[in-house]
Scaffold this motif. Structure first.
Motif, PDB file in Angstrom:
ATOM      1  N   TYR A 376     -45.037 -22.142  -0.086  1.00 42.34           N
ATOM      2  CA  TYR A 376     -44.233 -21.764   1.211  1.00 42.34           C
ATOM      3  C   TYR A 376     -42.625 -21.588   0.796  1.00 42.34           C
ATOM      4  O   TYR A 376     -42.247 -22.475  -0.353  1.00 42.34           O
ATOM      5  N   VAL A 377     -42.010 -20.871   1.547  1.00 39.71           N
ATOM      6  CA  VAL A 377     -40.631 -20.724   1.329  1.00 39.71           C
ATOM      7  C   VAL A 377     -40.241 -21.695   2.657  1.00 39.71           C
ATOM      8  O   VAL A 377     -40.412 -21.223   3.892  1.00 39.71           O
ATOM      9  N   LEU A 382     -33.269 -21.382   4.801  1.00 38.68           N
ATOM     10  CA  LEU A 382     -32.610 -19.823   4.392  1.00 38.68           C
ATOM     11  C   LEU A 382     -32.160 -19.263   5.575  1.00 38.68           C
ATOM     12  O   LEU A 382     -31.196 -18.271   5.492  1.00 38.68           O
ATOM     13  N   ALA A 383     -32.667 -19.551   6.696  1.00 34.81           N
ATOM     14  CA  ALA A 383     -32.198 -18.685   7.956  1.00 34.81           C
ATOM     15  C   ALA A 383     -30.722 -18.977   8.359  1.00 34.81           C
ATOM     16  O   ALA A 383     -30.256 -18.405   9.348  1.00 34.81           O
ATOM     17  N   ARG A 384     -30.230 -20.223   8.134  1.00 38.80           N
ATOM     18  CA  ARG A 384     -29.050 -20.616   8.572  1.00 38.80           C
ATOM     19  C   ARG A 384     -27.822 -19.609   8.363  1.00 38.80           C
ATOM     20  O   ARG A 384     -27.041 -19.381   9.508  1.00 38.80           O
ATOM     21  N   ALA A 385     -27.752 -19.188   7.077  1.00 41.51           N
ATOM     22  CA  ALA A 385     -26.722 -18.158   6.917  1.00 41.51           C
ATOM     23  C   ALA A 385     -27.020 -16.768   7.626  1.00 41.51           C
ATOM     24  O   ALA A 385     -25.784 -16.330   8.246  1.00 41.51           O
ATOM     25  N   PRO A 386     -28.069 -16.181   7.754  1.00 37.45           N
ATOM     26  CA  PRO A 386     -28.081 -15.030   8.745  1.00 37.45           C
ATOM     27  C   PRO A 386     -27.810 -15.286   9.958  1.00 37.45           C
ATOM     28  O   PRO A 386     -27.285 -14.378  10.539  1.00 37.45           O
ATOM     29  N   ILE A 387     -28.096 -16.441  10.685  1.00 44.03           N
ATOM     30  CA  ILE A 387     -27.774 -16.683  11.954  1.00 44.03           C
ATOM     31  C   ILE A 387     -26.369 -16.910  12.387  1.00 44.03           C
ATOM     32  O   ILE A 387     -25.787 -15.826  12.844  1.00 44.03           O
ATOM     33  N   GLU A 388     -25.755 -17.361  11.277  1.00 48.75           N
ATOM     34  CA  GLU A 388     -24.189 -17.662  11.356  1.00 48.75           C
ATOM     35  C   GLU A 388     -23.572 -16.292  11.010  1.00 48.75           C
ATOM     36  O   GLU A 388     -22.564 -15.760  11.911  1.00 48.75           O
ATOM     37  N   GLN A 414     -40.955 -20.587  11.244  1.00 49.44           N
ATOM     38  CA  GLN A 414     -41.838 -21.572  10.564  1.00 49.44           C
ATOM     39  C   GLN A 414     -41.703 -21.327   9.074  1.00 49.44           C
ATOM     40  O   GLN A 414     -41.032 -20.199   8.498  1.00 49.44           O
ATOM     41  N   PRO A 415     -42.222 -22.203   8.223  1.00 50.37           N
ATOM     42  CA  PRO A 415     -42.254 -22.119   6.804  1.00 50.37           C
ATOM     43  C   PRO A 415     -43.059 -20.753   6.622  1.00 50.37           C
ATOM     44  O   PRO A 415     -44.113 -20.238   7.328  1.00 50.37           O
ATOM     45  N   TRP A 416     -42.416 -19.870   5.585  1.00 51.78           N
ATOM     46  CA  TRP A 416     -43.260 -18.618   4.984  1.00 51.78           C
ATOM     47  C   TRP A 416     -44.077 -18.795   3.994  1.00 51.78           C
ATOM     48  O   TRP A 416     -43.852 -19.276   2.812  1.00 51.78           O
ATOM     49  N   CYS A 417     -45.269 -18.414   4.309  1.00 56.06           N
ATOM     50  CA  CYS A 417     -46.412 -18.373   3.173  1.00 56.06           C
ATOM     51  C   CYS A 417     -46.286 -17.384   2.301  1.00 56.06           C
ATOM     52  O   CYS A 417     -46.354 -16.208   2.860  1.00 56.06           O
TER      53      CYS A 417
END
Length: 988
Positions: A376-377, A382-388, A414-417
């Motif tokens: 899992y990733v 990792l989503a925080r930077a794109p959101i900003e 969610q965690p990315w499988c």
């Protein structure tokens, strides 16, 4: 490839098939898709890499048409335009293709080693893969094929491995036990995008679960009775008063068949309004139950699994499933569980329902939520930077309405499988060795300690190569190695080998293809090190990253777009692209989703065969309205083929009248109002195109150039200049004069004339022929340039046939108005007086034509008309442009010497009234009778349709398309009745 020989005259008919293959080969072999422009401003887009197994469908046609419009536009604007192209290795799809080929030969994958099978896949790719890239060429996509990429290319594989290893070292990739979408046929986890939900007729079983203390039972309902074999709890809502006593005393139920005692837990997931308000919880086989189970305190390792990889019943960890059920298929187990419950009197009732059921889009079988160990990733981190980046405007999402959806998904991600149980794909760079734990002995010096292999536990070594993994393992195990090697000590465990090091084995899984394609914007440009640049010294990565624009369907926003944003910002510390354009889906003409089962799938290659690539491309652009799906309409595609034909015929007219390639980028000097007007129309059209394409309004851009070409240029300008290009001979002038035409001597356009004493509509000026040919050639050139991004084939062919050129159209120069006044190298103001004059003439002739049609006068019938109630400016317009009415409007306009008598048409034209005597023109009585009959018929149809639409039973129960058609027919008949009534009124 310009051909201006006498033999290069344009064919009488436009044949797309004849020119398309020729021009595409010329562009590609000539390197014209990315001309050498090292000093130009870069512009970069990457195409969503289609599956190497795929073929062109309507979604590809829309997506790639929009990209090609943009890239051709930016190339014409002089930029170093790079369109990165490639294909995805498509793990599941490609492996299935090769396995099916083996099955056709009564062979199978497991007859080969992994390496042997992968070799067969590469052989298939070399022979049959990439058909879609040939089809993209047929669509006219001007991609940089010299740098075509494949997600399994060696340089790309290095990038994928580096990303995995780096993320693991940072704690952002980890191995965990969670539920996944499991395809029992393919025996692999699949992503959400590979799951399709179908409506299936099924049952809803209601069971009694006995309370363990014998005080009664609790009722539960399920669509999957077999999963009760792995139930671990029953959930009730904490606010449900019926069950509060059970929660307070810690009541449990004894699960039928297995005898497992399970708790009753309070959880908001249970809805008191549904059924009994109690829900069985199987955390190892349901995504919602998994979360309830975690809240109830069950760790994933404790959750029970009752199915194997083929969805057959296996024994749970507590070994409570009866032996008779072990090995049964899930549906066989379902029937047997229901039978056993019924035999014990625990089946309350069965309801028949339509149940949304998940199917694997490749395997075609029902998907099982399955508890298994996967990689899992940490997508949340990792989503925080794109959101900003989106919030700060570093990434602009178009249409903006998609931002809310983006934020909602990313903030709840969610965690990315990322692991898949396949042989084809990027092998996960992880190796496993035995877990070694101490067993008694010395506590201070590990070399004096005794160790053994732990059962079912492994050490993980993640590295970029096997050699690096061995080095990591060597360093790890060195602390446990006395000089004589490890000592076997405990009989219940496998002995530790006396070899210097335990062996390590590689993870057999491969990575999800979305993991590798998430690196597309920068790995295709040579990251982490520049690989084989097409030009010596060219640094593609620094020049073309970030990309300028990404165009994709909204349906892959989360699976591809968001993940590119995550990886790009994490590894490149910059956004992967500055703008993200999300287009809709292409649907059938009735708005339904296309599917093979419905038989409404449209083959874009069939459309190209029938109407040409240009027509399909223009349809896609013209119908692409931000935020809306595109409804496929073959009639519209045919209409745009007719549009290309109209342009072709217009070019033939120009060629036959000595109008050819312009010798100037700037517009020629113009003195005639008609030429000043058309130059101004070009300026306004270019400005409209620039604005629309800057805003990514493809429909507005297509409509702007369409209406200019069809309405202004073909329908009016070419008609209006015919008198200039082919002035009448003296004999024609005399004949017209004798027939009541203009008797004035020839005058130059603009020469003073007194409209109070002379009839209007004399012969065209002798002067201006050379000017008009120069302006017409220049305007046609501008049309070809402006239309080229949408219709590249027909425009390039016409460009080549109209005269000698220093370059092909694909690399020509885009007109660039500045503040609506500058056009290319010359400055040309929009002449307001010329515009007003020509618009007056066009509107007056249009009104005249419409009225003639209304009252049944043949279009070509020549008339005499008189001007009344005119403003002073009308006299000037008629003096300058009377010949347009004579040659184009088929009317000689005069000023009356006395009051007009008899029946006449009175036509409103701007700032005046045009009166046309009808004596000898038409049979007024017969025409009135015809109009009255037609009016009565339209009124009758209008009334009948109105009654139908007023009937609630029809509007509510009829098919939506039937109601819509009735409304459209009603509107049509209402408009027709209004038109006919107006025509009758005109006749008096």
């Amino acid at each position: 490839m310009t051909d201006n020989t006498p033999e290069a005259a344009l064919d009488k008919t436009f044949d797309p098939a004849r020119i398309e293959a020729k021009w595409y080969a010329h562009w590609e072999t000539g390197g014209l898709f990315r001309p050498d422009r090292p000093d130009a401003q870069p512009f970069t887009i990457v195409n969503p890499p289609p599956n190497v197994t795929g073929s062109l469908h309507v979604g590809h046609a829309l997506d790639n048409t929009l990209q090609d419009v943009v890239i051709r536009y930016e190339r014409l604007r002089g930029k170093d335009a790079l369109w990165v192209v490639g294909t995805d290795h498509a793990g599941i799809a490609t492996q299935m293709v090769v396995e099916r080929q083996l099955e056709e030969r009564q062979d199978k994958r497991t007859n080969y080693t992994r390496d042997e099978f992968v070799k067969k896949v590469w052989e298939w790719k070399a022979e049959s893969g990439g058909a879609i890239t040939r089809q993209l060429r047929r669509l006219g996509c001007s991609m940089d094929w010299s740098r075509e990429q494949f997600t399994m290319d060696p340089h790309f594989t290095r990038a994928v491995v580096k990303v995995f290893v780096d993320l693991h070292r940072e704690g952002l990739i980890y191995r965990d036990k969670r539920l996944v979408n499991w395809d029992p046929r393919l025996k692999t986890a699949i992503s959400d995008v590979e799951v399709e939900t179908r409506e299936v007729s099924g049952s809803f079983w209601h069971f009694k679960y006995p309370l363990s203390d014998g005080s009664g039972h609790i009722s539960v309902a399920t669509t999957r009775p077999e999963t009760m074999l792995a139930d671990m709890a029953v959930a009730v809502n904490p606010a449900d008063a019926r069950y509060k006593p059970l929660i307070e005393r810690g009541a449990t139920v004894t699960l039928p068949i297995t005898g497992r005692e399970i708790p009753i837990v309070a959880d908001e997931h249970a809805d008191p309004e549904l059924g009994s308000g109690a829900v069985k919880i199987t955390p190892g086989h349901d995504f919602n139950d998994f979360e309830v189970g975690k809240r109830a305190g069950f760790k994933p390792a404790q959750m029970l699994n009752m199915l194997d990889a083929e969805a057959r019943v296996c024994q749970t960890a507590d070994r409570l499933i009866p032996a008779e059920l072990i090995g049964l298929d899930r549906y066989e187990a379902r029937a047997r569980v229901v039978e056993l419950m019924d035999n014990d009197g625990l089946l309350e009732k069965v309801e028949e329902r339509v149940i949304p059921t998940p199917y694997g889009d490749r395997g075609g079988v029902v998907i099982e939520p399955w508890l298994t160990d996967q990689w899992y990733v940490d997508a949340k981190a990792l989503a925080r930077a794109p959101i900003e980046a989106v919030r700060a405007g570093a990434i602009e999402i178009v249409p903006k309405a998609w931002e809310k959806t983006f934020f909602n998904w990313m903030e709840n991600i969610q965690p990315w499988c990322v692991s898949r149980q396949l042989w084809w794909g990027h092998r996960i760079p992880a190796w496993y060795g035995p877990k070694i734990i101490p067993y008694g002995g010395h506590q201070k010096d590990p070399r004096l300690e005794t160790y053994f292999y732990a059962p079912d536990e492994r050490e993980i070594f993640v590295a970029e190569s096997e050699e690096a993994a061995i080095a990591l393992a060597s360093e790890h195990y060195a602390a446990y190695l006395p000089e004589g090697g490890m000592v076997p000590v405990h009989p219940s465990y496998d002995a530790v080998a006396t070899d210097p090091l335990p062996s390590i084995t590689r993870d057999p899984d491969v990575l999800d293809t979305w993991f590798s394609s998430a690196l597309w914007p920068f790995a295709t440009l040579g990251w982490p090190e520049s690989e084989n640049p097409p030009r010596v010294g060219e640094d593609l990565l620094s020049r073309h990253y970030p990309n300028d624009l990404l165009i994709s369907g909204f349906d892959i926003l989360f699976y591809w777009d968001a993940r590119m944003a995550m990886q790009g910002l994490h590894f490149m510390k910059q956004v992967p692209w500055k703008r993200l354009y999300l287009h809709g889906l292409v649907r059938a003409a009735d708005g339904q989703k296309m599917s093979k089962s419905k038989g409404n799938v449209v083959d874009p290659l069939g459309m190209i065969d029938k109407y040409g690539a240009d027509a399909l491309r223009f349809f896609m652009a013209a119908m692409e309205s931000q935020g809306r799906d595109v409804k496929m309409d073959e009639k519209r595609v045919e209409g745009y083929r007719n549009f290309a034909t109209k342009l072709w015929n217009a070019a033939r007219f120009c060629q036959s009248n000595g109008i050819g390639a312009s010798t100037s980028i700037a517009a020629p000097e113009a003195r005639l109002a008609v030429n000043k007007w058309i130059i101004g129309e070009v300026v306004e059209t270019v400005a409209a195109l620039d604005k629309a394409l800057a805003e990514l309004r493809f429909d507005a851009a297509a409509n702007a150039i369409y209406h200019f070409v069809w309405d202004q240029f073909c329908d009016w300008y070419l008609e209006l200049i015919k008198p200039v290009l082919n002035p009448p001979r003296d004999g024609e002038v005399a004949a017209r004069s004798a027939d009541g035409g203009d008797s004035r001597p020839d005058t130059a356009a603009g020469e003073d004339a007194n409209p109070l004493h002379h009839p209007a509509g004399g012969p065209p000026p002798r002067a201006g022929e050379d000017e008009t040919r120069a302006v017409a050639g220049w305007v046609l050139d501008q049309i070809l340039v402006m239309l080229h991004p949408f219709m590249p084939f027909v425009t390039e062919e016409l460009w080549s046939k109209l005269g000698e050129r220093p370059y092909e159209l694909i690399v020509a120069k885009w007109p660039q108005p500045v503040n609506n006044v500058t056009l290319n190298a010359g400055v040309h103001r929009i002449d307001a007086d010329a515009r007003d004059e020509m618009q007056w003439i066009i509107e007056a002739i249009s009104n005249l034509r419409a009225t003639k049609n209304e009252v049944g006068i043949a279009p070509g019938q020549r008339l005499v008309g008189y001007v009344e109630e005119s403003a002073p400016i009308v006299g000037k317009y008629l003096a300058n442009g009377g010949h347009y009415f004579d040659r184009v409007g088929r009317i000689n306009i005069r000023y009356p010497d006395k009051a007009l008598e008899g029946s006449a048409l009175r036509i409103s034209i701007p700032s005046a009234t045009l009166v046309i005597p009808l004596e000898g023109v038409i049979d007024i009585a017969a025409e009135k009778a015809r109009l009255e009959k037609a009016l009565a018929a339209s009124q009758k149809e209008r009334g009948a349709l109105a009654k139908r639409l007023e009937n609630p039973a029809f509007v509510e129960k009829a098919k939506p398309e039937a109601v819509e058609k009735a409304r459209a027919d009603h509107a049509m008949h209402a408009a027709e009745a209004e038109r006919l009534a107006a025509a009758l009124k005109r006749l008096g």
